[in-house]
Scaffold this active site. Structure first.
Site, mmCIF file in Angstrom:
data_model
loop_
_atom_site.group_PDB
_atom_site.id
_atom_site.type_symbol
_atom_site.label_atom_id
_atom_site.label_comp_id
_atom_site.label_asym_id
_atom_site.label_seq_id
_atom_site.Cartn_x
_atom_site.Cartn_y
_atom_site.Cartn_z
ATOM 1 C CB ALA A 1 -6.255 -1.133 7.539
ATOM 2 C CE1 TYR B 1 -10.301 2.007 8.128
ATOM 3 C CE2 TYR B 1 -10.889 4.191 8.931
ATOM 4 C CZ TYR B 1 -10.006 3.249 8.255
ATOM 5 O OH TYR B 1 -8.950 3.378 8.592
ATOM 6 C CB THR C 1 -7.929 1.641 3.748
ATOM 7 O OG1 THR C 1 -7.861 1.277 2.691
ATOM 8 C CG2 THR C 1 -7.396 1.401 4.265
ATOM 9 C CE LYS D 1 -7.206 1.327 11.714
ATOM 10 N NZ LYS D 1 -5.749 0.146 10.433
ATOM 11 N N GLY E 1 1.075 -1.202 0.403
ATOM 12 C CA GLY E 1 -0.292 0.318 0.300
ATOM 13 C C GLY E 1 1.331 1.382 -0.535
ATOM 14 C CG MET E 2 0.535 6.134 -0.534
ATOM 15 S SD MET E 2 -0.982 6.838 -0.580
ATOM 16 C CE MET E 2 -1.349 6.863 0.687
ATOM 17 C CG LEU E 3 2.368 3.147 5.963
ATOM 18 C CD1 LEU E 3 2.975 5.394 5.751
ATOM 19 C CD2 LEU E 3 1.218 3.288 7.356
ATOM 20 C CG ASP F 1 -6.450 -14.676 6.204
ATOM 21 O OD1 ASP F 1 -6.238 -13.710 6.581
ATOM 22 O OD2 ASP F 1 -7.108 -15.492 5.585
#
Length: 285
Positions: free
Chosen positions: A56, A121, A58, A125, A10-12, A34
């Site tokens: 996550a 969401y 998202t 979290k 992912g981006m992060l 997984d």
């Protein structure tokens, strides 16, 4: 250090890989692990010194009708990683979100402010945070972040730049406040944290300052050399979505000073460097 990064595609996650590039990094994306499978998680965590969980679910709006799927990743996945990290004697960084708050505050949320999510969401979290604190209380960091943008994934800044090619003006809400945060800065801050002797607990990983989405969009246009007056203000009633958004997502950063780690810099400075280094560009897609 041996670093395990989940959600590494992912981006992060991509910027985390860069931040720890000189270490022994095991980087696993969704297709590789997984996080809801405890046996699989135990196998990959074994031997790690640090686990950074950037995996996550998202899709904020989709979570309203798929809360079980979001819960499996955001809550149960975090729990499995916390258990495995505790058993392996590894530090865990659980990346969390401003969505654990309801957005009704008028001053920055402290790290110990009560959680009160208003979306599916956010609930998943928040549950993930609770599981991490219960399963690995002495070795886990919860790093809440918000309004992320970066080079390696879809995000608000890139969307604004893409729209400039087809829209003479763009309308952006000015009644939601938060902290635009560059993923490269967040990744470096996470490395500072895990290399420190800071105690376990909650830390807020956002660039300093505050802005509305309208402010952020105007700054993106200006950094790209475009006319910021092409950005027009509107309010949230113009963009009704399935999941409610916190109207105030400014996070406080007092914990960093308490543990002797500099807080992240102002969001304007970070955005300027993101453009200067090519992480964002006027031709972004």
């Amino acid at each position: 250090m041996r670093i395990l990064i989940t959600g590494a595609s992912g981006m992060l996650g991509t910027d985390l890989r860069a931040a720890f590039a000189d270490q022994a990094v095991v980087a696993l994306g969704r297709a590789d692990l997984d996080v809801t499978d405890l046996d699989a998680v135990r196998r990959v965590v074994a031997g790690s010194d640090v686990v950074v969980n950037a995996a996550a679910y998202t899709k904020v709006d989709d979570a309203e009708t798929n809360e079980d799927a979001a819960y499996a990743v955001n809550a149960l996945g975090a729990k499995r990683l916390a258990i495995a990290a505790r058993e392996a004697g590894a530090k865990l960084v659980q990346v969390s979100t401003d969505y654990v708050f309801d957005g009704s505050a008028t001053a920055p949320y402290a790290e110990d402010a009560p959680r009160h999510p208003i979306s599916a969401y956010g609930r998943t979290k928040a549950a993930g945070e609770e599981f991490v604190q219960a399963e690995h209380p002495s070795g886990a960091y919860i790093v809440r972040t918000a309004w992320l943008y970066g080079e390696h994934g879809p995000n608000f800044a890139a969307t604004m730049l893409r729209l400039t090619a087809t829209h003479p003006t763009v309308s952006v809400v000015d009644d939601q406040l938060g902290q635009p945060t560059w993923t490269a800065d967040l990744a470096r801050q996470i490395r500072l944290l895990v290399e420190s002797d800071a105690p376990a607990g909650v830390y807020h990983g956002t660039n300093a300052g505050r802005a509305s989405w309208f402010d952020f969009a105007k700054a993106v246009f200006a950094e790209a050399g475009l006319d910021p007056d092409r950005v027009l203000p509107t309010d949230s009633s113009s963009f009704v979505r399935p999941a409610p958004r916190p109207s105030y997502s400014v996070l406080g950063h007092d914990r960093w000073a308490e543990v002797g780690i500099p807080r992240m810099r102002d969001w304007h400075e970070a955005l300027h460097e993101a453009f200067a280094t090519g992480a964002l560009a006027a031709t972004a897609d």
